[in-house]
Design a protein around this motif. Structure first.
Motif, short mmCIF file in Angstrom:
data_model
loop_
_atom_site.label_atom_id
_atom_site.label_comp_id
_atom_site.label_asym_id
_atom_site.label_seq_id
_atom_site.Cartn_x
_atom_site.Cartn_y
_atom_site.Cartn_z
N GLU A 77 -9.76 1.53 5.20
CA GLU A 77 -8.68 2.06 4.10
C GLU A 77 -8.25 3.30 4.54
N GLN A 78 -9.33 4.32 4.58
CA GLN A 78 -8.87 5.63 4.77
C GLN A 78 -8.34 5.92 6.23
N ALA A 79 -8.84 5.12 7.16
CA ALA A 79 -8.17 5.13 8.58
C ALA A 79 -6.82 4.44 8.57
N LEU A 80 -6.69 3.77 7.81
CA LEU A 80 -5.36 2.84 7.68
C LEU A 80 -4.09 3.97 7.03
N LYS A 81 -4.84 4.77 6.06
CA LYS A 81 -4.00 5.61 5.38
C LYS A 81 -3.52 6.60 6.29
N GLU A 82 -4.47 7.19 6.91
CA GLU A 82 -4.14 8.16 7.93
C GLU A 82 -3.17 7.84 9.06
N GLU B 247 -1.09 5.31 8.61
CA GLU B 247 0.38 5.17 8.19
C GLU B 247 0.96 6.13 7.96
N ALA B 248 -0.03 7.39 7.48
CA ALA B 248 0.82 8.90 7.59
C ALA B 248 1.20 9.34 8.61
N ARG B 249 0.53 9.27 9.82
CA ARG B 249 1.04 9.72 11.13
C ARG B 249 2.18 8.69 11.40
N TYR B 250 2.13 7.32 11.22
CA TYR B 250 3.13 6.48 11.57
C TYR B 250 4.18 6.98 10.90
N ARG B 251 4.23 7.38 9.63
CA ARG B 251 5.44 7.67 8.62
C ARG B 251 5.98 8.86 9.33
N GLN B 252 5.14 9.86 9.81
CA GLN B 252 5.50 11.02 9.96
C GLN B 252 6.46 11.03 11.32
N LEU B 253 5.86 10.01 12.26
CA LEU B 253 6.47 9.88 13.52
C LEU B 253 7.84 9.09 13.13
N PHE B 254 7.94 8.28 12.19
CA PHE B 254 8.92 7.46 11.92
C PHE B 254 10.02 8.34 11.27
N GLU B 255 9.56 9.35 10.47
CA GLU B 255 10.70 10.17 9.87
C GLU B 255 11.36 11.21 10.83
N ASP B 256 10.24 11.69 11.72
CA ASP B 256 10.68 12.44 12.58
C ASP B 256 11.36 12.13 13.87
#
Length: 593
Positions: free
Chosen positions: A451-456, A458-467
């Motif tokens: 779950e922690q790895a998934l959160k990380e 997803e955070a990276r994906y979200r950052q890439l998604f937003e940027d």
């Protein structure tokens, strides 16, 4: 005086009413004889005989003997008291007759003596006394005729004869009165006995009727067999119903005739225990039914007499279903035991806050290979201190019947002090007859890490998604916008929430929407291909933005659209086309010139 004697001669109480009656009759007879003897002795002494006369002496001896008989009766020896009086009277009369012979009026006293024997001892004693009296008279007659008795002609005087007859008549009247009283008492006893017997017979009849009803209507199997030959003489409805035999095929036959016992040795064991103890209690056996089915039975038996014939009453309970249920329960318990022992999850039971059972996986979860090291531990030693209050509250609410509290996550402390995240399911449980709580615990360390790895991720994906430099739209199959980044909002001029509520079809230019083959594009997407297409998207101000869409199926009901602004490309293409147009026109002009 007589009141004293009445109580003094009272015999001890007897349980047998007939014996008690005869003892009371003997007591009354002795008291009556004492009164008669005393009065007669005083009368004889005062008016007929001098004090030294043999007959008066014999009468006083009889009086003393009657007193002795009363003392014997007081000890409960009724027959001995009666025989004491009879023998004393017989001896006294014989002594008097030795001087007067059979002609003396005293010989007639043997008649009341026979009556006295009947009253005190019984009819047979009266016959024996009569025979003894006749033999005594015969002996006196023989002795007198041979001159062996010292009899003088003046021995019998009118006064003595009168006294003798008074004694005979008085004693006879007294004994007849006692016999009449005895007869009336005997008739009362007989009537009472008849009434008691009739009442007993009625009670027996009622008892037999109740037994018959209980026998027939009992839910238990009941039968009666003769002990001598083993024949069935009675069987109730449940016996015939469960075993499948009509009653007429059972009565008059032996158990072996209908192959009743699945194991004939059980019958011999039953009979042996009956001979030894008189009854059998809760003996387990198996019997055959008419259709060949074997039924498990729990039987009890005892001996009883039926019309004087020794018989065996057998009462049985069909425990086939119970045995099957117990076998199924044992199998279920064995499966449960194996499931618990081999389960990859920790399973434990705590009672009064103490661990009373734990499986191997539960022991390993706490940091040991032996479940015995866990048993006896308090749950406060296992649950992390910061979570203990919340865990205790959940347990309390669960035991009160509240639902929806589990599964829940918690933190356990191992024996070495390290911590392990767990997921707990708990339920009320009964352990060894007492309330307890059963818990199933799963180590979720790997899940937490994932779950922690998934959160990380997803955070990276979200950052890439937003940027991302291009606009990104995630659509479903109906073209509803599921997700979007900030770049697409900048491109179209919408805020995020407004754009999320718009269907993507509303953003397409009508000409572009009509000119595209959407079915072919959808099929290509389902094959995993990336579909490139150019669309003009409607901006917030109503103008249209030329874009290039790169669409990819993400699986399920999600489609990713990468939206690239191609305004400059379109302008450059237009300018290039304009330049080419001018060049063509210039070429035609030069050619014409």
């Amino acid at each position: 005086m007589f009141s004293f004697l009445r109580g003094f001669f009272m015999p001890p109480p007897f349980e047998d009413p007939l014996r008690a009656y005869r003892a009371d009759l003997a007591r009354r007879t002795i008291l009556a004889l004492l009164a008669f003897e005393i009065l007669f002795a005083l009368w004889m002494a005062a008016s007929v005989l001098p004090w030294g006369d043999l007959r008066l002496t014999v009468l006083l001896v009889m009086l003393a003997g009657t007193l002795c008989a009363g003392l014997i009766l007081r000890r409960g020896r009724v027959a001995l008291a009666g025989w004491t009086i009879l023998l004393l009277y017989w001896g006294g009369l014989t002594a008097i007759l030795l001087r007067g012979g059979v002609r003396a009026p005293a010989f007639g006293t043997f008649l009341p003596l026979c009556l006295l024997a009947a009253v005190l001892v019984g009819f047979r004693s009266a016959l024996a006394t009569a025979a003894l009296s006749l033999l005594t008279g015969a002996g006196l007659l023989i002795a007198e005729t041979r001159g062996l008795l010292p009899i003088s002609p003046n021995t019998i005087t009118p006064q003595s004869a009168f006294g003798a007859w008074v004694f005979i008549f008085g004693l006879s009247a007294l004994l007849l009165a006692l016999m009449s009283r005895e007869t009336r008492a005997a008739m009362r006893l007989a009537r009472q006995e008849i009434a008691n017997r009739k009442q007993a017979e009625e009670a027996l009849q009622h008892s037999l009727e109740r037994f018959s009803s209980a026998f027939e209507l009992s839910p238990l199997l009941m039968s009666i067999t003769r002990m001598s030959d083993g024949l069935f003489i009675e069987a109730n409805q449940n016996f015939t119903a469960i075993l499948g035999y009509p009653r007429e095929q059972v009565i008059g036959r032996r158990p072996a005739d209908i192959n009743l016992w699945a194991d004939p040795a059980d019958r011999e064991r039953l009979r042996a225990e009956l001979r030894e103890k008189g009854q059998v209690t809760q003996m387990q056996t198996r019997v055959n039914t008419r259709n060949g089915e074997i039924r498990d039975m729990l039987i009890s038996a005892r001996t009883l007499d039926v019309e004087g014939e020794p018989c065996i009453l057998i009462v049985g309970t069909d425990i086939t279903d119970r045995m099957a249920a117990e076998a199924a329960l044992r199998e279920s318990e064995e499966r449960y035991r194996l499931l618990v022992e081999l389960a990859p999850y920790g399973i434990a039971v705590h009672q009064d806050g103490k661990i009373v059972f734990a499986n191997q996986a539960g022991a390993r979860l706490i940091g040991t290979e032996s479940p015995q090291q866990v048993i006896g531990m308090s749950i406060t030693e296992i649950i992390a201190p910061e979570n203990l209050a919340a865990a205790s509250e959940r347990i309390r609410r669960m035991l009160q019947g509240e639902r929806g509290l589990y599964p829940t996550e918690d933190v356990y402390v191992r024996l070495d002090g390290s911590r392990v995240p767990v997921e707990v399911i708990a339920a009320p449980f009964t352990f060894k007859g007492r309330p307890a709580v059963q818990v199933i615990v799963q180590d979720i360390t790997e899940r937490k890490q994932a779950e922690q790895a998934l959160k990380e991720s997803e955070a990276r994906y979200r950052q890439l998604f937003e940027d991302a430099a291009d606009g990104l739209l995630v659509l479903d199959a109906e073209n509803n916008i599921l997700d979007l980044n900030g770049r697409i909002c900048q491109m179209l001029g919408y805020d995020r929430e407004t754009l999320r509520g718009i269907n993507a079809i509303e953003l397409l230019h009508p000409e572009d929407l009509a000119s595209k083959d959407h079915a072919a594009a959808y099929q290509a997407l389902m094959r995993g291909e990336t579909v490139l297409s150019n669309y003009r998207l409607k901006k917030r101000d109503g103008t249209y933005l030329p874009t290039e869409l790169s669409t990819k199926w993400l699986g399920g009901n999600r489609f990713l659209n990468i939206v690239r602004d191609i305004t400059e490309r379109v302008r450059s293409a237009a300018e290039l086309e304009e330049s080419r147009k001018r060049l063509r026109e210039l070429a035609r002009y030069l050619q014409t010139a």
